[in-house]
Write a protein that holds these residues in place. Sequence first.
Motif, PDB file in Angstrom:
ATOM      1  N   GLY A 139     -30.986  93.024  69.691  1.00 28.67           N
ATOM      2  CA  GLY A 139     -31.106  91.733  69.031  1.00 28.67           C
ATOM      3  C   GLY A 139     -29.891  90.861  69.272  1.00 28.67           C
ATOM      4  O   GLY A 139     -28.834  91.354  69.700  1.00 28.67           O
ATOM      5  N   TYR A 140     -30.041  89.569  69.020  1.00 34.20           N
ATOM      6  CA  TYR A 140     -28.953  88.599  69.202  1.00 34.20           C
ATOM      7  C   TYR A 140     -28.299  88.303  67.860  1.00 34.20           C
ATOM      8  O   TYR A 140     -28.983  88.019  66.867  1.00 34.20           O
ATOM      9  CB  TYR A 140     -29.477  87.306  69.825  1.00 34.20           C
ATOM     10  N   VAL A 141     -26.964  88.391  67.856  1.00 36.83           N
ATOM     11  CA  VAL A 141     -26.184  88.053  66.667  1.00 36.83           C
ATOM     12  C   VAL A 141     -24.992  87.205  67.098  1.00 36.83           C
ATOM     13  O   VAL A 141     -24.607  87.210  68.282  1.00 36.83           O
ATOM     14  CB  VAL A 141     -25.685  89.319  65.937  1.00 36.83           C
ATOM     15  N   PRO A 142     -24.379  86.460  66.181  1.00 35.55           N
ATOM     16  CA  PRO A 142     -23.174  85.707  66.524  1.00 35.55           C
ATOM     17  C   PRO A 142     -22.097  86.643  67.057  1.00 35.55           C
ATOM     18  O   PRO A 142     -21.980  87.791  66.607  1.00 35.55           O
ATOM     19  CB  PRO A 142     -22.752  85.078  65.191  1.00 35.55           C
ATOM     20  N   THR A 143     -21.316  86.161  68.005  1.00 35.27           N
ATOM     21  CA  THR A 143     -20.310  86.998  68.663  1.00 35.27           C
ATOM     22  C   THR A 143     -19.359  87.657  67.665  1.00 35.27           C
ATOM     23  O   THR A 143     -18.969  88.814  67.840  1.00 35.27           O
ATOM     24  CB  THR A 143     -19.514  86.155  69.674  1.00 35.27           C
ATOM     25  N   GLU A 144     -19.026  86.945  66.606  1.00 35.50           N
ATOM     26  CA  GLU A 144     -18.087  87.513  65.633  1.00 35.50           C
ATOM     27  C   GLU A 144     -18.687  88.687  64.855  1.00 35.50           C
ATOM     28  O   GLU A 144     -17.959  89.457  64.214  1.00 35.50           O
ATOM     29  CB  GLU A 144     -17.605  86.441  64.661  1.00 35.50           C
ATOM     30  N   LEU A 145     -20.015  88.847  64.928  1.00 34.71           N
ATOM     31  CA  LEU A 145     -20.677  89.960  64.244  1.00 34.71           C
ATOM     32  C   LEU A 145     -21.167  91.028  65.231  1.00 34.71           C
ATOM     33  O   LEU A 145     -21.908  91.934  64.856  1.00 34.71           O
ATOM     34  CB  LEU A 145     -21.865  89.447  63.429  1.00 34.71           C
ATOM     35  N   ALA A 146     -20.736  90.910  66.484  1.00 34.99           N
ATOM     36  CA  ALA A 146     -21.272  91.776  67.540  1.00 34.99           C
ATOM     37  C   ALA A 146     -20.456  93.034  67.779  1.00 34.99           C
ATOM     38  O   ALA A 146     -20.742  93.795  68.695  1.00 34.99           O
ATOM     39  CB  ALA A 146     -21.390  90.978  68.844  1.00 34.99           C
ATOM     40  N   LYS A 147     -19.450  93.271  66.976  1.00 29.94           N
ATOM     41  CA  LYS A 147     -18.600  94.455  67.214  1.00 29.94           C
ATOM     42  C   LYS A 147     -19.284  95.731  66.725  1.00 29.94           C
ATOM     43  O   LYS A 147     -20.000  95.730  65.709  1.00 29.94           O
ATOM     44  CB  LYS A 147     -17.251  94.281  66.532  1.00 29.94           C
ATOM     45  N   VAL A 148     -19.054  96.824  67.460  1.00 29.98           N
ATOM     46  CA  VAL A 148     -19.635  98.118  67.115  1.00 29.98           C
ATOM     47  C   VAL A 148     -19.192  98.532  65.711  1.00 29.98           C
ATOM     48  O   VAL A 148     -18.014  98.432  65.364  1.00 29.98           O
ATOM     49  CB  VAL A 148     -19.226  99.189  68.151  1.00 29.98           C
ATOM     50  N   GLY A 149     -20.145  98.951  64.912  1.00 29.80           N
ATOM     51  CA  GLY A 149     -19.866  99.358  63.523  1.00 29.80           C
ATOM     52  C   GLY A 149     -20.195  98.292  62.501  1.00 29.80           C
ATOM     53  O   GLY A 149     -20.270  98.586  61.302  1.00 29.80           O
ATOM     54  N   GLN A 150     -20.404  97.053  62.957  1.00 32.15           N
ATOM     55  CA  GLN A 150     -20.727  95.957  62.040  1.00 32.15           C
ATOM     56  C   GLN A 150     -22.055  96.244  61.332  1.00 32.15           C
ATOM     57  O   GLN A 150     -23.078  96.490  61.981  1.00 32.15           O
ATOM     58  CB  GLN A 150     -20.835  94.645  62.813  1.00 32.15           C
ATOM     59  N   GLU A 151     -22.043  96.199  60.008  1.00 35.61           N
ATOM     60  CA  GLU A 151     -23.272  96.412  59.257  1.00 35.61           C
ATOM     61  C   GLU A 151     -23.926  95.080  58.920  1.00 35.61           C
ATOM     62  O   GLU A 151     -23.257  94.129  58.517  1.00 35.61           O
ATOM     63  CB  GLU A 151     -23.000  97.230  57.991  1.00 35.61           C
ATOM     64  N   LEU A 152     -25.233  95.027  59.105  1.00 39.53           N
ATOM     65  CA  LEU A 152     -26.034  93.830  58.872  1.00 39.53           C
ATOM     66  C   LEU A 152     -27.284  94.246  58.113  1.00 39.53           C
ATOM     67  O   LEU A 152     -27.402  95.390  57.679  1.00 39.53           O
ATOM     68  CB  LEU A 152     -26.399  93.175  60.220  1.00 39.53           C
ATOM     69  N   GLU A 153     -28.210  93.312  57.950  1.00 41.09           N
ATOM     70  CA  GLU A 153     -29.501  93.637  57.356  1.00 41.09           C
ATOM     71  C   GLU A 153     -30.597  93.095  58.270  1.00 41.09           C
ATOM     72  O   GLU A 153     -30.375  92.182  59.055  1.00 41.09           O
ATOM     73  CB  GLU A 153     -29.662  93.001  55.967  1.00 41.09           C
ATOM     74  N   VAL A 154     -31.767  93.695  58.136  1.00 41.34           N
ATOM     75  CA  VAL A 154     -32.927  93.181  58.858  1.00 41.34           C
ATOM     76  C   VAL A 154     -34.070  93.029  57.864  1.00 41.34           C
ATOM     77  O   VAL A 154     -34.222  93.848  56.943  1.00 41.34           O
ATOM     78  CB  VAL A 154     -33.319  94.107  60.038  1.00 41.34           C
ATOM     79  N   GLU A 155     -34.831  91.975  58.025  1.00 41.35           N
ATOM     80  CA  GLU A 155     -35.948  91.716  57.116  1.00 41.35           C
ATOM     81  C   GLU A 155     -37.207  92.376  57.658  1.00 41.35           C
ATOM     82  O   GLU A 155     -37.656  92.070  58.761  1.00 41.35           O
ATOM     83  CB  GLU A 155     -36.165  90.214  56.966  1.00 41.35           C
ATOM     84  N   VAL A 156     -37.753  93.314  56.882  1.00 44.02           N
ATOM     85  CA  VAL A 156     -38.962  94.041  57.258  1.00 44.02           C
ATOM     86  C   VAL A 156     -40.020  93.804  56.187  1.00 44.02           C
ATOM     87  O   VAL A 156     -39.870  94.259  55.047  1.00 44.02           O
ATOM     88  CB  VAL A 156     -38.681  95.556  57.396  1.00 44.02           C
ATOM     89  N   ARG A 157     -41.028  93.027  56.535  1.00 40.91           N
ATOM     90  CA  ARG A 157     -42.128  92.718  55.603  1.00 40.91           C
ATOM     91  C   ARG A 157     -41.630  92.221  54.247  1.00 40.91           C
ATOM     92  O   ARG A 157     -42.033  92.709  53.187  1.00 40.91           O
ATOM     93  CB  ARG A 157     -43.056  93.927  55.451  1.00 40.91           C
ATOM     94  N   GLY A 158     -40.723  91.280  54.304  1.00 36.37           N
ATOM     95  CA  GLY A 158     -40.256  90.627  53.093  1.00 36.37           C
ATOM     96  C   GLY A 158     -39.118  91.311  52.368  1.00 36.37           C
ATOM     97  O   GLY A 158     -38.598  90.772  51.389  1.00 36.37           O
ATOM     98  N   LYS A 159     -38.730  92.509  52.812  1.00 33.22           N
ATOM     99  CA  LYS A 159     -37.612  93.218  52.200  1.00 33.22           C
ATOM    100  C   LYS A 159     -36.501  93.399  53.225  1.00 33.22           C
ATOM    101  O   LYS A 159     -36.746  93.404  54.423  1.00 33.22           O
ATOM    102  CB  LYS A 159     -38.075  94.581  51.667  1.00 33.22           C
ATOM    103  N   THR A 160     -35.267  93.556  52.738  1.00 37.00           N
ATOM    104  CA  THR A 160     -34.141  93.736  53.654  1.00 37.00           C
ATOM    105  C   THR A 160     -33.650  95.177  53.630  1.00 37.00           C
ATOM    106  O   THR A 160     -33.614  95.819  52.576  1.00 37.00           O
ATOM    107  CB  THR A 160     -32.973  92.800  53.300  1.00 37.00           C
ATOM    108  N   TYR A 161     -33.270  95.645  54.829  1.00 34.60           N
ATOM    109  CA  TYR A 161     -32.787  97.006  54.997  1.00 34.60           C
ATOM    110  C   TYR A 161     -31.548  96.993  55.882  1.00 34.60           C
ATOM    111  O   TYR A 161     -31.374  96.111  56.729  1.00 34.60           O
ATOM    112  CB  TYR A 161     -33.865  97.890  55.635  1.00 34.60           C
TER     113      TYR A 161
END
Length: 372
Positions: free
Chosen positions: A333-355
């Motif tokens: 997936g594409y993320v802003p460069t400042e969030l692209a470092k290995v280990g960065q934790e994010l969330e993804v929206e799956v059917r209306g919920k975030t994980y």
Amino acid sequence: MANPSPALRTPLYDLITEQTTKLTTFGGWEMPVQFAGLKQEHQAVREKVGMFDISHMGKFVLTGQNVLAALQSLVPSDLDRLTLGKAQYTVLLNAQGGIIDDIIVYDQDKNPDGQERVTLIVNAATTDKDKQWLLEHLPKEIDFQDLSREKVLIALQGPEAIAILQPLFNGDLENLPAFGHLEAELLGEKAFVARTGYTGEDGFEIMVSPEVGKQLWQTFRSKGVTPCGLGARDTLRLEAAMGLYGQDMNDEITPLEAGLGWLVHLDGKGDFIGRAVLEEQKANGVKKRLVGLEMLGKQIARHDYLILHNGENVGIVTSGTLAPTLQKAIALGYVPTELAKVGQELEVEVRGKTYGIKVVKKPFYRSEQKPR
């Protein structure tokens, strides 16, 4: 309203439909999704050997004076590095530095008088677009052959690929390096064989006539080679973090954004279409990057799912699956460069919920047996 054009069928279609009825339309072609089952096919390639009908891919042969020199202005890679019998994975670029398609350039023949023969393998869905672009930008003196519907292309992939193919092929495959290729006799006909593939395993891509292609498919089947469909092809390539054109890259994304900076040789060659944009990005950095992602739970991130950071939408998933080899849910997936470092934790929206999801190093899987 005009009826849509019927899906194209490869010369192996009848053989394939004897073995499966699970078909889909891909790139304008009617193709198998799976045969015995995705996991079984995936495992066969990782542990033994599988075969794919990839005859839907575009196949161009360019012959004439200084073909590679002419192609230099259309790709960011330095084709002067190519030697006879070697290939270069690269991309065609538009004026904005966007990727028109990702392709492989095979240097097949060079004569002392400057005559060259080069084969290009391009994506099925972009074959017509690529052909038009190339014809518009290459010198008219270069002969352009479109063999896309005239040749069969079979990918034989997995640790046992060489043991299956070598007894049938009158050429030395053992000493053929990765991205090496040669022509020799196969089942009584001159065949083009390249040590390339889209699975992350050792293997070969074989281009022959439809008659020999049908015979070869049946011969492989009799030797226990597992037929594989698009489902396993997708999970295999995603574990190896190989991008899919139209999902992980397109004509609005540059190779530097798509994680293909190793294809860009700004210091090694002259001008090419899109160079100015890549020079600017190289100097100032890109704003977004394609990264490897791993789900922190059991959910699967799919194509077009939103990526979030602190509740805000920051990116998008381009490809995602449950990786059979790794038993983990992985994605690109594409993320802003400042969030692209290995280990960065994010969330993804799956059917209306975030994980939870985190950035991990690519590739997700690397074969110990694949030649370098």
